[in-house]
Design an enzyme around this catalytic site. Structure first.
Site, PDB file in Angstrom:
ATOM      1  N   SER A  76       0.836  -1.204   0.000  1.00 45.24           N
ATOM      2  CA  SER A  76       0.000   0.000   0.000  1.00 45.24           C
ATOM      3  C   SER A  76       0.867   1.250   0.000  1.00 45.24           C
ATOM      4  O   SER A  76       1.989   1.245   0.535  1.00 45.24           O
ATOM      5  CB  SER A  76      -0.839  -0.029   1.277  1.00 45.24           C
ATOM      6  OG  SER A  76      -1.368   1.234   1.548  1.00 45.24           O
ATOM      7  N   TYR A 105      -1.687  -1.082  11.029  1.00 47.82           N
ATOM      8  CA  TYR A 105      -1.979  -1.615   9.693  1.00 47.82           C
ATOM      9  C   TYR A 105      -0.793  -1.359   8.752  1.00 47.82           C
ATOM     10  O   TYR A 105      -0.296  -2.262   8.087  1.00 47.82           O
ATOM     11  CB  TYR A 105      -3.253  -0.971   9.119  1.00 47.82           C
ATOM     12  CG  TYR A 105      -3.396  -1.180   7.625  1.00 47.82           C
ATOM     13  CD1 TYR A 105      -3.697  -2.436   7.117  1.00 47.82           C
ATOM     14  CD2 TYR A 105      -3.195  -0.127   6.718  1.00 47.82           C
ATOM     15  CE1 TYR A 105      -3.806  -2.637   5.735  1.00 47.82           C
ATOM     16  CE2 TYR A 105      -3.307  -0.316   5.351  1.00 47.82           C
ATOM     17  CZ  TYR A 105      -3.616  -1.569   4.864  1.00 47.82           C
ATOM     18  OH  TYR A 105      -3.708  -1.774   3.504  1.00 47.82           O
ATOM     19  N   LYS A 110       2.131  -3.904   6.637  1.00 49.70           N
ATOM     20  CA  LYS A 110       2.553  -3.858   5.223  1.00 49.70           C
ATOM     21  C   LYS A 110       4.077  -3.713   5.135  1.00 49.70           C
ATOM     22  O   LYS A 110       4.742  -4.393   4.347  1.00 49.70           O
ATOM     23  CB  LYS A 110       1.872  -2.698   4.493  1.00 49.70           C
ATOM     24  CG  LYS A 110       0.373  -2.855   4.347  1.00 49.70           C
ATOM     25  CD  LYS A 110       0.011  -4.041   3.477  1.00 49.70           C
ATOM     26  CE  LYS A 110      -1.477  -4.259   3.352  1.00 49.70           C
ATOM     27  NZ  LYS A 110      -1.839  -5.592   2.887  1.00 49.70           N
TER      28      LYS A 110
HETATM   29  P1  NAD Z   1     -10.994  -6.699   1.443  1.00 48.98           P
HETATM   30  O1  NAD Z   1     -11.158  -6.663   2.917  1.00 48.98           O
HETATM   31  O2  NAD Z   1     -12.181  -6.473   0.588  1.00 48.98           O
HETATM   32  O3  NAD Z   1     -10.329  -8.113   1.015  1.00 48.98           O
HETATM   33  C1  NAD Z   1      -9.443  -8.806   1.843  1.00 48.98           C
HETATM   34  C2  NAD Z   1      -9.966 -10.222   2.003  1.00 48.98           C
HETATM   35  O4  NAD Z   1      -9.084 -10.983   2.823  1.00 48.98           O
HETATM   36  C3  NAD Z   1     -11.358 -10.271   2.656  1.00 48.98           C
HETATM   37  O5  NAD Z   1     -12.241 -10.970   1.823  1.00 48.98           O
HETATM   38  C4  NAD Z   1     -11.110 -11.003   3.980  1.00 48.98           C
HETATM   39  O6  NAD Z   1     -12.209 -11.779   4.353  1.00 48.98           O
HETATM   40  C5  NAD Z   1      -9.877 -11.829   3.654  1.00 48.98           C
HETATM   41  N1  NAD Z   1      -9.044 -12.185   4.811  1.00 48.98           N
HETATM   42  C6  NAD Z   1      -8.569 -11.365   5.785  1.00 48.98           C
HETATM   43  N2  NAD Z   1      -7.816 -12.049   6.646  1.00 48.98           N
HETATM   44  C7  NAD Z   1      -7.802 -13.343   6.210  1.00 48.98           C
HETATM   45  C8  NAD Z   1      -7.197 -14.538   6.694  1.00 48.98           C
HETATM   46  N3  NAD Z   1      -6.460 -14.565   7.814  1.00 48.98           N
HETATM   47  N4  NAD Z   1      -7.382 -15.692   5.990  1.00 48.98           N
HETATM   48  C9  NAD Z   1      -8.136 -15.690   4.882  1.00 48.98           C
HETATM   49  N5  NAD Z   1      -8.740 -14.594   4.380  1.00 48.98           N
HETATM   50  C10 NAD Z   1      -8.571 -13.433   5.043  1.00 48.98           C
HETATM   51  O7  NAD Z   1      -9.834  -5.675   1.078  1.00 48.98           O
HETATM   52  P2  NAD Z   1      -9.347  -5.151  -0.351  1.00 48.98           P
HETATM   53  O8  NAD Z   1      -9.674  -3.712  -0.438  1.00 48.98           O
HETATM   54  O9  NAD Z   1      -9.755  -6.073  -1.425  1.00 48.98           O
HETATM   55  O10 NAD Z   1      -7.760  -5.244  -0.116  1.00 48.98           O
HETATM   56  C11 NAD Z   1      -7.008  -6.350  -0.523  1.00 48.98           C
HETATM   57  C12 NAD Z   1      -5.580  -6.143  -0.072  1.00 48.98           C
HETATM   58  O11 NAD Z   1      -5.090  -4.921  -0.594  1.00 48.98           O
HETATM   59  C13 NAD Z   1      -5.419  -6.050   1.453  1.00 48.98           C
HETATM   60  O12 NAD Z   1      -4.232  -6.705   1.817  1.00 48.98           O
HETATM   61  C14 NAD Z   1      -5.301  -4.564   1.692  1.00 48.98           C
HETATM   62  O13 NAD Z   1      -4.559  -4.265   2.852  1.00 48.98           O
HETATM   63  C15 NAD Z   1      -4.566  -4.108   0.438  1.00 48.98           C
HETATM   64  N6  NAD Z   1      -4.802  -2.694   0.122  1.00 48.98           N
HETATM   65  C16 NAD Z   1      -6.079  -2.231   0.005  1.00 48.98           C
HETATM   66  C17 NAD Z   1      -6.290  -0.883  -0.243  1.00 48.98           C
HETATM   67  C18 NAD Z   1      -7.702  -0.325  -0.337  1.00 48.98           C
HETATM   68  O14 NAD Z   1      -7.861   0.881  -0.159  1.00 48.98           O
HETATM   69  N7  NAD Z   1      -8.707  -1.128  -0.629  1.00 48.98           N
HETATM   70  C19 NAD Z   1      -5.206  -0.011  -0.407  1.00 48.98           C
HETATM   71  C20 NAD Z   1      -3.919  -0.531  -0.304  1.00 48.98           C
HETATM   72  C21 NAD Z   1      -3.729  -1.877  -0.040  1.00 48.98           C
HETATM   73  N1  UFG Z   2     -12.147  11.463   3.679  1.00 51.76           N
HETATM   74  C1  UFG Z   2     -13.164  12.303   4.100  1.00 51.76           C
HETATM   75  N2  UFG Z   2     -14.275  11.747   4.647  1.00 51.76           N
HETATM   76  C2  UFG Z   2     -14.430  10.407   4.801  1.00 51.76           C
HETATM   77  C3  UFG Z   2     -13.392   9.544   4.361  1.00 51.76           C
HETATM   78  C4  UFG Z   2     -12.263  10.113   3.817  1.00 51.76           C
HETATM   79  O1  UFG Z   2     -13.056  13.515   3.970  1.00 51.76           O
HETATM   80  O2  UFG Z   2     -15.476   9.956   5.321  1.00 51.76           O
HETATM   81  C5  UFG Z   2     -10.955  12.045   3.043  1.00 51.76           C
HETATM   82  C6  UFG Z   2      -9.643  11.747   3.771  1.00 51.76           C
HETATM   83  O3  UFG Z   2      -9.400  12.705   4.763  1.00 51.76           O
HETATM   84  C7  UFG Z   2      -8.646  11.781   2.614  1.00 51.76           C
HETATM   85  C8  UFG Z   2      -9.454  11.251   1.417  1.00 51.76           C
HETATM   86  O4  UFG Z   2     -10.821  11.446   1.775  1.00 51.76           O
HETATM   87  O5  UFG Z   2      -8.264  13.088   2.344  1.00 51.76           O
HETATM   88  C9  UFG Z   2      -9.218   9.781   1.130  1.00 51.76           C
HETATM   89  O6  UFG Z   2      -9.440   9.035   2.330  1.00 51.76           O
HETATM   90  P1  UFG Z   2      -9.511   7.444   2.324  1.00 51.76           P
HETATM   91  O7  UFG Z   2      -9.772   7.017   3.712  1.00 51.76           O
HETATM   92  O8  UFG Z   2     -10.470   7.001   1.274  1.00 51.76           O
HETATM   93  O9  UFG Z   2      -8.075   7.006   1.824  1.00 51.76           O
HETATM   94  P2  UFG Z   2      -6.640   7.216   2.474  1.00 51.76           P
HETATM   95  O10 UFG Z   2      -5.736   7.717   1.404  1.00 51.76           O
HETATM   96  O11 UFG Z   2      -6.690   8.017   3.706  1.00 51.76           O
HETATM   97  O12 UFG Z   2      -6.245   5.731   2.898  1.00 51.76           O
HETATM   98  C10 UFG Z   2      -6.436   4.644   1.993  1.00 51.76           C
HETATM   99  C11 UFG Z   2      -6.544   3.373   2.807  1.00 51.76           C
HETATM  100  C12 UFG Z   2      -5.235   3.057   3.453  1.00 51.76           C
HETATM  101  C13 UFG Z   2      -4.171   2.996   2.411  1.00 51.76           C
HETATM  102  C14 UFG Z   2      -4.118   4.279   1.640  1.00 51.76           C
HETATM  103  C15 UFG Z   2      -3.128   4.204   0.520  1.00 51.76           C
HETATM  104  O13 UFG Z   2      -7.521   3.509   3.818  1.00 51.76           O
HETATM  105  O14 UFG Z   2      -5.310   1.803   4.050  1.00 51.76           O
HETATM  106  O15 UFG Z   2      -5.407   4.550   1.077  1.00 51.76           O
HETATM  107  O16 UFG Z   2      -3.359   3.080  -0.240  1.00 51.76           O
HETATM  108  F1  UFG Z   2      -2.986   2.798   3.009  1.00 51.76           F
END
Ligand code: NAD
Ligand code: UFG
Length: 364
Positions: free
Chosen positions: A142, A166, A170
């Site tokens: 991330s 979190y 990572k």
């Molecule tokens: P998500 O929660 O929709 O998907 C993650 C999945 O992993 C879920 O279905 C959950 O049930 C499963 N899971 C969690 N722990 C587990 C375990 N111990 N065993 C088996 N399954 C398990 O999240 P997502 O948005 O699809 O994210 C996928 C990956 O990408 C995550 O590792 C997340 O940290 C990373 N990521 C997401 C974002 C974002 O904003 N969505 C940004 C950066 C990185």
């Molecule tokens: N924001 C609001 N109101 C809300 C939610 C978010 O104003 O209800 C704003 C935040 O302050 C930020 C922007 O919208 O300025 C984006 O916020 P997000 O929470 O959607 O995303 P972030 O960039 O803060 O964080 C996300 C994931 C993290 C990840 C990061 C980079 O939550 O886990 O993107 O991948 F690490």
């Protein structure tokens, strides 16, 4: 469609079997579909902690005939014996590892849950992969590992840090991957640092369906638009940005999914070592710009309330995409209007996500 540099028939049956951990989740489900469409056999494992099996059923539905290559196992990565059993039955070519917990606030309140789930789950995976000789991995990292970047765009060489448990999971997993690969050069690992994934499959059949109150901007905006929430709280309007609100690099989930196909293709080549790539668009968009784009796509007014900054938030984060373009031959194709259009289509067709309200958890 050929994914193999040496020609379309270069892939053996072994090479086609891909394990997708967390494949019932938001990004994993979209990636699983693209994998099936590219001719892979896809084995999803997920404990359904933050997802529902309906998502896997939708993948199957959209895959049509290729659904015969889709397999689902409800399994927790922390259960090493079960994981070993799967590896003893199926010979995987590579693993795409999405499974993990991802809510920043929850990770601050429950660090042991986050370290336990994300780290132990991943260590088990590394161990079992090693034991069964499957040494190719794509990992979901991330942009959070850039901490508060000193300037933008973020390049892969930036110093790494983490502001919460979190983010530390990572960071630790990235370091573990580097150690594992350095100790045994047979490993090929690609660490993908996602920026802000949004949007949905263009069919409107798959999308993001967070449990509880959404932590992230666009799922929250979507729930306001369908009437599940009254107004959006904008966290801070005094940042040094064009309109005072936070700027992020939003990326369409289909572009992100495609980045995984390109990463997998890279794993079929030599000299991957342990490589890291940003997956973003290289463009920053403010909260207000994103809300405006969603209002345009949906025709709905999103009531706003400006509140204080969210602790730990950065002012402006966006990616340098040069490395992924150069080495993975990947580039995001969609802009924010496409992201909002597809997310709205998903919202209209599934205002309560995959399941009707009566089947939702209490906290919805
Ligand atoms: P998500 O929660 O929709 O998907 C993650 C999945 O992993 C879920 O279905 C959950 O049930 C499963 N899971 C969690 N722990 C587990 C375990 N111990 N065993 C088996 N399954 C398990 O999240 P997502 O948005 O699809 O994210 C996928 C990956 O990408 C995550 O590792 C997340 O940290 C990373 N990521 C997401 C974002 C974002 O904003 N969505 C940004 C950066 C990185
Ligand atoms: N924001 C609001 N109101 C809300 C939610 C978010 O104003 O209800 C704003 C935040 O302050 C930020 C922007 O919208 O300025 C984006 O916020 P997000 O929470 O959607 O995303 P972030 O960039 O803060 O964080 C996300 C994931 C993290 C990840 C990061 C980079 O939550 O886990 O993107 O991948 F690490």
């Amino acid at each position: 469609m050929s994914l193999f540099p040496q020609g379309s028939n270069g892939a053996s049956e072994d090479e086609k079997r891909i394990l997708v951990t967390g494949g019932a989740g938001y990004i994993g489900s979209h990636t699983a579909l693209l994998l099936l469409q590219a001719g892979f056999k896809v084995y999803i494992i997920d404990n359904l902690d933050n997802s529902v099996e309906d998502a896997v059923q939708r993948v199957a539905e959209l895959a049509g005939k290729s659904q015969e290559n889709l397999f689902f196992y409800k399994m927790d990565l922390r259960n090493k014996d079960k994981l070993k059993r799967l590896f003893s039955i199926v010979k995987f070519y590579a693993v795409i590892h999405f499974a993990g917990l991802k809510a920043v606030g929850e990770s601050v309140a429950k660090p042991l849950l986050y370290h336990g789930n994300n780290l132990i789950g991943t260590l088990n995976l590394f161990d079992v992969m090693n034991e069964y000789g499957c040494k190719k991995l794509v990992f979901s990292s991330s942009a959070t590992v850039y901490g508060q970047p000193a300037y933008v765009p973020c390049t892969e060489e930036f110093p790494l840090s983490a502001a919460n448990p979190y983010g530390r999971t990572k960071l630790f997993i990235e370091e573990i991957a580097r150690d594992v690969q350095q100790a045994d050069p047979e490993w090929s690992v690609i660490l993908l640092r996602y920026f802000n994934p949004v949007g949905a499959h263009p069919s409107g059949l798959m999308g993001e369906d967070p449990k509880g109150i959404p932590n992230n901007l666009m799922p929250y905006v979507q729930q306001v638009a369908v009437g599940r929430r009254d107004e959006l709280y904008v966290f801070g309007n005094d940042y040094p940005t064009r309109d005072g609100t936070g700027v992020r690099d939003y990326i369409h989930v289909m572009d992100l999914a495609d980045g995984h196909i390109k990463a997998l293709k890279k794993l079929f080549t030599d000299d991957v070592g342990c490589s890291v790539y940003n997956l973003g668009t290289g463009r920053g968009t403010s909260v207000l710009e994103m809300v405006e784009a969603f209002e345009k796509a949906s025709g709905k007014k999103i009531p706003l309330k400006f509140v204080g900054r969210r602790p730990g938030d950065c002012s402006e984060v966006y990616a340098s995409t040069e490395k992924a373009e150069r080495e993975l031959d990947w580039r995001a194709k969609h802009g924010i209007d496409d992201m909002c259009r597809d997310q709205w289509n998903w919202a209209v067709k599934n205002p309560w996500g995959y399941r009707a309200p009566e089947f939702k958890d209490q906290d919805q």
